[in-house]
Scaffold this motif. Structure first.
Motif, mmCIF file in Angstrom:
data_model
loop_
_atom_site.group_PDB
_atom_site.id
_atom_site.type_symbol
_atom_site.label_atom_id
_atom_site.label_comp_id
_atom_site.label_asym_id
_atom_site.label_seq_id
_atom_site.Cartn_x
_atom_site.Cartn_y
_atom_site.Cartn_z
ATOM 1 N N LEU A 118 -2.129 6.067 -5.607
ATOM 2 C CA LEU A 118 -0.861 5.429 -5.956
ATOM 3 C C LEU A 118 0.191 5.638 -4.868
ATOM 4 C CD1 LEU A 118 -0.688 6.266 -9.772
ATOM 5 C CD2 LEU A 118 -1.124 4.029 -8.717
ATOM 6 N N ALA A 119 0.207 6.809 -4.264
ATOM 7 C CA ALA A 119 1.155 7.069 -3.180
ATOM 8 C C ALA A 119 0.869 6.154 -1.990
ATOM 9 C CB ALA A 119 1.092 8.538 -2.756
ATOM 10 N N ASP A 120 -0.409 5.978 -1.665
ATOM 11 C CA ASP A 120 -0.774 5.062 -0.575
ATOM 12 C C ASP A 120 -0.360 3.638 -0.914
ATOM 13 O OD1 ASP A 120 -1.836 7.143 0.862
ATOM 14 O OD2 ASP A 120 -3.920 6.711 0.306
ATOM 15 N N SER A 121 -0.594 3.242 -2.159
ATOM 16 C CA SER A 121 -0.217 1.900 -2.596
ATOM 17 C C SER A 121 1.294 1.712 -2.527
ATOM 18 C CB SER A 121 -0.716 1.671 -4.029
ATOM 19 O OG SER A 121 -0.304 0.427 -4.507
ATOM 20 N N LEU A 122 2.038 2.723 -2.931
ATOM 21 C CA LEU A 122 3.500 2.659 -2.884
ATOM 22 C C LEU A 122 3.998 2.549 -1.445
ATOM 23 C CD1 LEU A 122 6.204 2.812 -4.401
ATOM 24 C CD2 LEU A 122 6.065 5.296 -4.183
ATOM 25 N N GLU A 123 3.399 3.321 -0.544
ATOM 26 C CA GLU A 123 3.797 3.264 0.865
ATOM 27 C C GLU A 123 3.536 1.888 1.455
ATOM 28 O OE1 GLU A 123 2.007 6.398 3.126
ATOM 29 O OE2 GLU A 123 2.856 7.956 1.859
ATOM 30 N N SER A 124 2.388 1.310 1.140
ATOM 31 C CA SER A 124 2.078 -0.014 1.695
ATOM 32 C C SER A 124 2.984 -1.074 1.086
ATOM 33 C CB SER A 124 0.606 -0.362 1.497
ATOM 34 O OG SER A 124 0.278 -0.377 0.137
ATOM 35 N N ALA A 125 3.334 -0.950 -0.197
ATOM 36 C CA ALA A 125 4.254 -1.905 -0.822
ATOM 37 C C ALA A 125 5.647 -1.783 -0.210
ATOM 38 C CB ALA A 125 4.310 -1.673 -2.332
ATOM 39 N N ALA A 126 6.094 -0.561 0.068
ATOM 40 C CA ALA A 126 7.403 -0.357 0.691
ATOM 41 C C ALA A 126 7.419 -0.940 2.104
ATOM 42 C CB ALA A 126 7.745 1.132 0.723
ATOM 43 N N ALA A 127 6.329 -0.760 2.830
ATOM 44 C CA ALA A 127 6.243 -1.317 4.180
ATOM 45 C C ALA A 127 6.273 -2.847 4.139
ATOM 46 C CB ALA A 127 4.977 -0.830 4.878
ATOM 47 N N ALA A 128 5.564 -3.438 3.171
ATOM 48 C CA ALA A 128 5.562 -4.901 3.036
ATOM 49 C C ALA A 128 6.959 -5.401 2.671
ATOM 50 C CB ALA A 128 4.548 -5.332 1.985
ATOM 51 N N LEU A 129 7.648 -4.672 1.819
ATOM 52 C CA LEU A 129 9.012 -5.052 1.438
ATOM 53 C C LEU A 129 9.944 -4.984 2.639
ATOM 54 C CD1 LEU A 129 10.993 -5.796 -0.826
ATOM 55 C CD2 LEU A 129 11.326 -3.363 -1.203
ATOM 56 N N GLN A 130 9.825 -3.947 3.452
ATOM 57 C CA GLN A 130 10.652 -3.834 4.656
ATOM 58 C C GLN A 130 10.359 -4.961 5.638
ATOM 59 O OE1 GLN A 130 9.903 0.110 6.119
ATOM 60 N NE2 GLN A 130 11.521 1.032 4.868
ATOM 61 N N GLN A 131 9.102 -5.358 5.746
ATOM 62 C CA GLN A 131 8.761 -6.471 6.637
ATOM 63 C C GLN A 131 9.383 -7.769 6.133
ATOM 64 O OE1 GLN A 131 4.492 -6.471 6.844
ATOM 65 N NE2 GLN A 131 4.440 -4.983 8.529
ATOM 66 N N ARG A 132 9.302 -8.009 4.815
ATOM 67 C CA ARG A 132 9.896 -9.226 4.257
ATOM 68 C C ARG A 132 11.407 -9.212 4.432
ATOM 69 N NH1 ARG A 132 7.475 -9.378 -1.495
ATOM 70 N NH2 ARG A 132 6.252 -7.632 -0.847
ATOM 71 N N GLU A 133 12.021 -8.059 4.223
ATOM 72 C CA GLU A 133 13.471 -7.941 4.395
ATOM 73 C C GLU A 133 13.859 -8.208 5.843
ATOM 74 O OE1 GLU A 133 16.655 -4.331 4.184
ATOM 75 O OE2 GLU A 133 15.237 -4.480 2.517
ATOM 76 N N ALA A 134 13.092 -7.688 6.773
ATOM 77 C CA ALA A 134 13.362 -7.921 8.190
ATOM 78 C C ALA A 134 13.198 -9.402 8.530
ATOM 79 C CB ALA A 134 12.436 -7.071 9.052
ATOM 80 N N ALA A 135 12.220 -10.057 7.917
ATOM 81 C CA ALA A 135 12.024 -11.488 8.165
ATOM 82 C C ALA A 135 13.203 -12.295 7.641
ATOM 83 C CB ALA A 135 10.727 -11.957 7.524
ATOM 84 N N VAL A 136 13.735 -11.905 6.490
ATOM 85 C CA VAL A 136 14.899 -12.604 5.941
ATOM 86 C C VAL A 136 16.101 -12.401 6.847
ATOM 87 C CG1 VAL A 136 16.556 -12.585 4.032
ATOM 88 C CG2 VAL A 136 14.114 -12.593 3.556
ATOM 89 N N HIS A 137 16.321 -11.186 7.282
ATOM 90 C CA HIS A 137 17.452 -10.915 8.171
ATOM 91 C C HIS A 137 17.307 -11.666 9.499
ATOM 92 C CE1 HIS A 137 19.550 -8.110 5.650
ATOM 93 N NE2 HIS A 137 18.478 -7.327 5.529
ATOM 94 N N ALA A 138 16.099 -11.774 9.984
ATOM 95 C CA ALA A 138 15.860 -12.475 11.245
ATOM 96 C C ALA A 138 16.109 -13.979 11.096
ATOM 97 C CB ALA A 138 14.448 -12.228 11.723
ATOM 98 N N SER A 139 16.006 -14.491 9.871
ATOM 99 C CA SER A 139 16.184 -15.924 9.668
ATOM 100 C C SER A 139 17.648 -16.322 9.496
ATOM 101 C CB SER A 139 15.391 -16.377 8.440
ATOM 102 O OG SER A 139 15.982 -15.858 7.262
ATOM 103 N N TYR A 140 18.551 -15.370 9.448
ATOM 104 C CA TYR A 140 19.978 -15.701 9.310
ATOM 105 C C TYR A 140 20.425 -16.552 10.493
ATOM 106 C CZ TYR A 140 20.512 -12.041 5.742
ATOM 107 O OH TYR A 140 20.416 -11.263 4.626
ATOM 108 N N ARG A 141 21.255 -17.504 10.197
ATOM 109 C CA ARG A 141 21.819 -18.321 11.267
ATOM 110 C C ARG A 141 22.946 -17.545 11.917
ATOM 111 N NH1 ARG A 141 23.191 -24.147 9.295
ATOM 112 N NH2 ARG A 141 24.103 -24.090 11.371
#
Length: 174
Positions: free
Chosen positions: A128-151
């Motif tokens: 579960l800890a490994d799963s949580l870490e990978s989910a947090a990493a995926a969330l950070q990647q998605r957040e970074a993608a959203v921030h990168a898409s700002y005009r």
């Protein structure tokens, strides 16, 4: 190494390798045979007499422990018991708890069950800890993608302060 020693890309062919093979008389390197299997501490290899000697117990005691479910070795096709190194270790622990700590066999069985449950739960926590870490990493990647898409040409809107009576006129570019 003599000048007549056959060579391969890996080095000289050692004694016995490729020698005496039938054929045209050329020496060739034999393919290395894969190891039959890898021994681990869970590999059942010891018959009951050897397991009894290694654990310091009588074979009849091992049979009794098997009937009670304290130590359950693997079985061969002919139903013979085969003990692993882990089974030998567990036999020694059962003997220690019985002799040194004075715990009865039912208590020892319960202790073993609880230890197995703790091990399983620790394994699940790690998963579960490994799963949580990978989910947090995926969330950070998605957040970074959203921030990168700002005009970059947009300016944040700031409403006028209540005391201000400034008027802004907008004129379209022609």
């Amino acid at each position: 190494m003599s000048p007549m020693t056959p060579m391969t890309p890996d080095g000289p062919i050692g004694p016995g390798l490729g020698e005496g093979l039938p054929g045209d008389g050329r020496r060739t390197r034999r393919a290395a045979a894969p190891p039959p299997y890898v021994l681990t501490e869970d590999t059942p290899v010891y018959v009951i007499s050897v397991a009894a000697e290694l654990s310091g117990l009588h074979p009849q005691t091992l049979r009794q422990y098997d009937r009670l479910g304290l130590v359950s070795p693997d079985r061969t096709a002919g139903r013979g018991r085969r003990y692993s190194a882990r089974d030998i270790q567990q036999l020694r622990e059962v003997q220690r708890l019985s002799q040194d700590e004075g715990i009865n066999l039912a208590g020892i069985k319960r202790i073993i069950e609880l230890e197995n449950q703790v091990t399983a739960l620790q394994s699940r926590i790690a998963e579960l800890a490994d799963s949580l870490e990978s989910a947090a990493a995926a969330l950070q990647q998605r957040e970074a993608a959203v921030h990168a898409s700002y005009r970059r040409d947009l300016v944040p809107y700031q409403p006028p302060t209540p005391q201000s009576s400034a008027l802004v006129v907008w004129r379209p570019k022609r």
